[in-house]
Design an enzyme around this catalytic site. Sequence first.
Site, short mmCIF file in Angstrom:
data_model
loop_
_atom_site.label_atom_id
_atom_site.label_comp_id
_atom_site.label_asym_id
_atom_site.label_seq_id
_atom_site.Cartn_x
_atom_site.Cartn_y
_atom_site.Cartn_z
N CYS A 124 0.93 -1.13 -0.09
CA CYS A 124 -0.04 0.08 -0.14
C CYS A 124 1.03 1.35 -0.12
CB CYS A 124 -1.00 0.02 1.35
SG CYS A 124 -2.25 1.14 0.95
N HIS A 173 -3.69 -5.34 0.57
CA HIS A 173 -3.22 -5.80 1.95
C HIS A 173 -3.13 -7.33 2.09
CE1 HIS A 173 -2.65 -1.85 3.98
NE2 HIS A 173 -3.70 -1.63 3.46
N GLU A 189 -2.12 -9.09 4.44
CA GLU A 189 -2.23 -9.46 5.72
C GLU A 189 -3.57 -9.71 6.25
OE1 GLU A 189 -1.84 -4.97 5.95
OE2 GLU A 189 -1.09 -6.70 4.57
N GLY A 230 -0.88 -14.79 37.66
CA GLY A 230 -1.74 -15.82 37.28
C GLY A 230 -2.32 -15.85 36.03
N GLY A 231 -1.78 -14.99 35.16
CA GLY A 231 -1.96 -14.87 34.12
C GLY A 231 -0.91 -15.69 32.74
N VAL A 232 -1.27 -15.60 31.70
CA VAL A 232 -0.41 -16.44 30.64
C VAL A 232 0.88 -15.98 30.32
CG1 VAL A 232 -0.11 -17.24 28.29
CG2 VAL A 232 -2.29 -17.15 29.33
N ASP A 233 1.15 -14.42 30.33
CA ASP A 233 2.33 -14.05 30.14
C ASP A 233 3.37 -14.08 31.31
OD1 ASP A 233 1.09 -13.24 27.64
OD2 ASP A 233 0.82 -11.36 28.44
N SER A 234 3.10 -13.85 32.48
CA SER A 234 4.02 -14.01 33.60
C SER A 234 4.29 -15.38 33.88
CB SER A 234 3.45 -13.14 34.74
OG SER A 234 2.38 -13.77 35.31
N SER A 235 3.37 -16.21 33.71
CA SER A 235 3.73 -17.72 33.92
C SER A 235 4.65 -18.25 32.97
CB SER A 235 2.19 -18.45 34.01
OG SER A 235 1.27 -17.85 34.78
#
Length: 509
Positions: free
Chosen positions: A79, A167, A169, A222-227
């Site tokens: 684009c 585009h 994507e 308790g979330g995904v990222d920190s775990s």
Amino acid sequence: MQEKILILDFGSQFTQLIARRVRELRIYCEIHPFNNFPEIDGSVKGIILSGSPYSVRQDDAPHFDFRKFHGKLPILGVCYGAQYLAHFNGGEVLPSSTREYGRANLQYINHDNPLLKMIPADSQVWMSHGDTIASLADDYEVIASTDSVRVAAYHVRGSQTYGIQFHPEVTHSVDGSQLLHNFLVDICGCAQDWAPDSFIETTIAQLKEKLGNDKVVLGLSGGVDSSVAAVLLHHAIGANLHCIFVDNGLLRKDEFELVLDSYKHMGLNIRGIDAKQRFYDALAGLTDPEKKRKAIGRVFIEVFDDAAHEVQDVKWLGQGTIYPDVIESVSVKGPSATIKSHHNVGGLPDFMKLKVVEPLNTLFKDEVRNVGKALGIDPNILGRHPFPGPGLAIRILGEITPEKVQILQEADAIYINNLRAAGVYDKVWQAGAIYLPVQSVGVMGDERTYENVVCLRAVESLDGMTADWCHLPYELLAKISNEIINNVKGINRVVYDISSKPPATIEWE
């Protein structure tokens, strides 16, 4: 050396989506602002130029020197990127007679060109532009057209430089993944070896080298990222990782005990801290959402700093920062004015004197989940819905009190448990109950009541950037409403939020 594709960002809303599509092809890529990209070394296999809200004809349009790459690396302009390469190299870009936005079909395709290999005739693409490429330099050749756009795609003869007006994507470009595969694999020669297992092996080795025998503290949520960040660090440094899980009194029902137990079963060195009253005291009398966020952030840092000081000679702070957070903080326009105060990338007060380690800061959320799965992390943690940093504080509109928190915890637990029992929890991106500062008249038995309203929110999304409300079955919503009203004292009315993002947001505050 990990091979990679560089995506130069000119401010398009779709730039992150380009990166996701590249990663889905098992190819590592990085997004960099067009005016602040790294030195090109042997690991770079090609460059993609993003779209932009600007016109190349504007005086303040983003500019970069493409000649330093032309003929040396494969380039794909998308684009604005395509218009830029054409306009400033002997062609001309003019305003479109009508703004071209939406679905179109490629009426002409040069199948001899490697970029368009296996793209079928009449392939549907997605256009989104107010300008059009009116003419090209002599060494540019048109390789695709629609019925209204003559230069839908071009190739610079004698080079590996390409431009496309559409585009690839977005999912509306039906064969967009094939086009990206053609560019990345056939033209750039990428090996498609980017995968969770290779990321884990490389990252653990890098963490071992970087951290040595140093100690790291990390706040778990308790979330995904920190775990996932915690497990990667644990594999690298073992007991030198000190995890801290703070109960701020704003978690879901029984979450502190359940999550703490699951972490201990994962072998992590973790300490739970009950700081509920400190947070409630700081929130007393506050009703403005931003003031609530700042109070929670301040107290969390104080509690976390107290706990970190009890670890002797700690030198690092571990964080679960993921790639969208990093992109947001170094965007073309600078850190977004809308970024919420609790979500600072690498942000911590100077007085903590800790260096920051962020093992996930090159990954998108779905990639973090894939890494967690490869690490053997509990599926209940990996599949957990996103939960806001300030917790239930931004799902209780108005002042926070322990009584309101308990009411919302009970209502929310009934809601989530019913979603699980009905088999729809994993089909929902995010769900939660919101306590509204609204009282309404009700009749319970022979008595009139004047109690509060709970709103249920459930959305479908791929990445949280946009979201649509979930069409939960009426029977399920009726069952949830009935259970909440009958079992949660203080609630006599339940409503369901049917707003999409945009214009609404997923959370209410």
